[in-house]
Design a protein around this motif. Structure first.
Motif: not given
Ligand SMILES: [Zn+2]
Length: 158
Positions: A16, A19, A51, A56, A58
């Protein structure tokens, strides 16, 4: 001439961009099914990854570029990224993490994995288009059932 990625670059492509957690490959079909219309239009033929890091934002990122999609780009809540209920855990049949915890607190066991198994046989599943992870939820559900039994179970019950 093909461009080969070095080891470091390859690892970066799979991690990712925000992160650094390793991402799992998901099909573009899953993204198109779950993204809101506008972000959905940005999906290309790139290879995408999911992810799974809870903190996170995302959800999806492309291996070959800066493209990413965040939680707010999806039409569903991503259970593994939520800290508050309801956290969807089985998208095909609508089970939540809270429902499983509730059952385990009450009776020491949860009927969710069996419900999923039997409905998989009769109704089939559409995980590729319903689960943000793009794969069958059963593995995640079983792991969660075990963890929940350890944390909330009555101990000693089978
Ligand atoms: Zn992430």
């Amino acid at each position: 001439m093909t461009v080969r990625l070095g080891r470091g670059e390859e690892r970066r492509a799979k991690a990712c961009p925000v992160c650094g957690a390793p991402g799992r490959v998901v099909r573009a079909e899953t993204l198109r099914a779950l993204l809101k219309p506008e972000p959905g239009e940005r999906v290309t033929e790139s290879r995408y990854r999911f992810c799974g890091a809870q903190a996170c934002d995302v959800v999806y990122f492309s291996e070959d570029g800066p493209q990413r999609f965040n939680r707010e780009d999806l039409t569903v809540r991503v259970g593994v990224k939520e800290t508050k209920g309801p956290r969807p855990i089985c998208y095909c049949f609508g089970h939540t993490a809270e429902e499983m915890i509730e059952q385990i607190k009450g009776t020491g066991r949860t009927s969710v994995p069996d419900d999923i198994r039997s409905r998989l046989e009769t109704e089939g599943c559409h995980c590729e288009r319903t689960n943000p992870q793009g794969s069958c939820c059963l593995g995640v559900v079983l792991a969660f059932a075990e963890e929940a039994a350890r944390r909330f179970g009555h101990g000693g019950c089978s």
